[in-house]
Scaffold this motif. Structure first.
Motif, PDB file in Angstrom:
ATOM      1  N   ARG A 261     -16.797 -32.926  14.655  1.00 28.33           N
ATOM      2  CA  ARG A 261     -15.391 -32.286  13.850  1.00 28.33           C
ATOM      3  C   ARG A 261     -14.621 -31.262  14.581  1.00 28.33           C
ATOM      4  N   LEU A 262     -14.954 -30.980  15.747  1.00 27.91           N
ATOM      5  CA  LEU A 262     -14.035 -30.046  16.306  1.00 27.91           C
ATOM      6  C   LEU A 262     -12.669 -30.130  16.304  1.00 27.91           C
ATOM      7  N   ASP A 263     -12.001 -31.303  16.252  1.00 28.98           N
ATOM      8  CA  ASP A 263     -10.667 -31.559  15.920  1.00 28.98           C
ATOM      9  C   ASP A 263     -10.039 -31.000  14.719  1.00 28.98           C
ATOM     10  N   GLU A 264     -11.056 -31.230  13.546  1.00 25.00           N
ATOM     11  CA  GLU A 264     -10.991 -30.973  12.209  1.00 25.00           C
ATOM     12  C   GLU A 264     -10.881 -29.348  12.298  1.00 25.00           C
ATOM     13  N   ALA A 266     -10.054 -27.403  14.579  1.00 25.88           N
ATOM     14  CA  ALA A 266      -8.740 -26.971  15.350  1.00 25.88           C
ATOM     15  C   ALA A 266      -7.440 -27.008  14.676  1.00 25.88           C
ATOM     16  N   HIS A 267      -7.724 -28.117  13.493  1.00 25.22           N
ATOM     17  CA  HIS A 267      -6.468 -28.375  12.904  1.00 25.22           C
ATOM     18  C   HIS A 267      -5.771 -27.234  12.324  1.00 25.22           C
TER      19      HIS A 267
END
Length: 295
Positions: A261-264, A266-267
């Motif tokens: 969930r790293l993309d979340e 960083a959102h």
């Protein structure tokens, strides 16, 4: 509204040339009595003479910002002469560029000593003076290299981002005493940058185009805790933000779950600018409490 600094005393370090000289001259034009500080005493005297020739008041001081006793002696001299210190522009700097793999640690320490500890030395010398008079304007010279990184400048980048952290805390500590602390990230053609950019690029980066930002940060109307960027007549502001992130309950808080969930995390939608460092854990505990209520 015209900015008038005629009742103010300003110290500018590294003011024997380049950005420092441009800043000192700009402050002098606004009426400030300017202390032109530089380790090159002759260069400092030349800039001081230029300010005086234009009808201003100036004092040249040959001092290195790494010399704590010398900095204190300079401030003592300024107080004896003018009775106050209102503005400190921490501009002195040095480069020792090399990739980290090839960098000598003595060069790393030198850059930290000049940029970071030099600014600490000067700020410490004026801090109690500004607190006692309930007024002060302090500017630290940071850099886009510190904010965003720059190949071959690990030492410089570390020092420059360190100044942002120093600003964040001193702005909080000084606020009740009328002290406002800010950072400036300049782009300019100076002796430090002439080897870094092409002649075509340098032609548009006159140091005097940065100095309006210094005048604003030295004024009564200065913001507090701002990181201004300036160069070629363009002005921007940088922020250290915090994203909304994600919450992982105790049973799900594994490294693998976080990786997925790293993309979340960083959102950037809904990101915030914390007013103080403790807002991180307050936010996190608030998210945790909300999740428990929802459960």
């Amino acid at each position: 509204m015209r900015i008038d600094l005629s009742d103010r005393v300003a110290i500018v370090t590294g003011a024997g040339g380049g950005l420092g000289a441009a800043h000192a001259i700009a402050l002098g034009r606004r009426g400030a009595r300017v202390v032109v500080a530089d380790m090159n005493a002759e260069a400092a005297a030349a800039v001081s003479d230029q300010i005086v020739a234009a009808g201003g008041e100036a004092l040249a001081c040959g001092v290195s910002v790494t010399d704590q006793a010398g900095v204190q002696a300079m401030c003592d001299e300024v107080m004896a002469r003018w009775g106050r210190i209102d503005i400190l522009i921490n501009n002195a700097g040095v480069l020792r560029d090399r990739t980290f793999a090839k960098m000598d640690l003595d060069d790393f320490r030198l850059v930290l000593d000049v940029h970071l500890m030099g600014s600490v030395n000067c700020t410490k010398a004026v801090w109690e003076i500004m607190r006692a008079q309930n007024y002060g304007r302090i500017v630290f010279t940071t850099s886009s290299s510190g904010l965003y990184g720059s190949f071959g400048q690990a030492n410089y980048s570390a020092a420059k981002m360190g100044l942002v952290g120093l600003m964040q805390t001193l702005a909080l500590e000084g606020e009740r005493y009328g002290i406002r602390v800010n950072c400036l990230a300049p782009s300019a053609a100076t002796g430090m940058t002439n080897d870094l950019y092409s002649p075509e690029l340098l032609a548009g980066l006159d140091a005097s185009l940065v100095s309006p930002a210094v005048v604003v940060l030295a004024s009564d109307q200065a913001p507090n805790r701002a990181v201004l960027l300036a160069g070629a007549g363009s002005f921007e502001q940088a922020h250290v933000t915090m994203t909304r992130g994600v919450f992982l309950d105790a049973g799900d808080a594994t490294a693998e779950a976080l990786l997925d969930r790293l993309d979340e995390v960083a959102h950037r939608e809904g990101e915030s600018i914390p007013a103080r460092g403790e807002e991180q854990h307050r936010y996190e505990m608030g998210v945790r409490a909300a999740q428990r209520v929802d459960a």
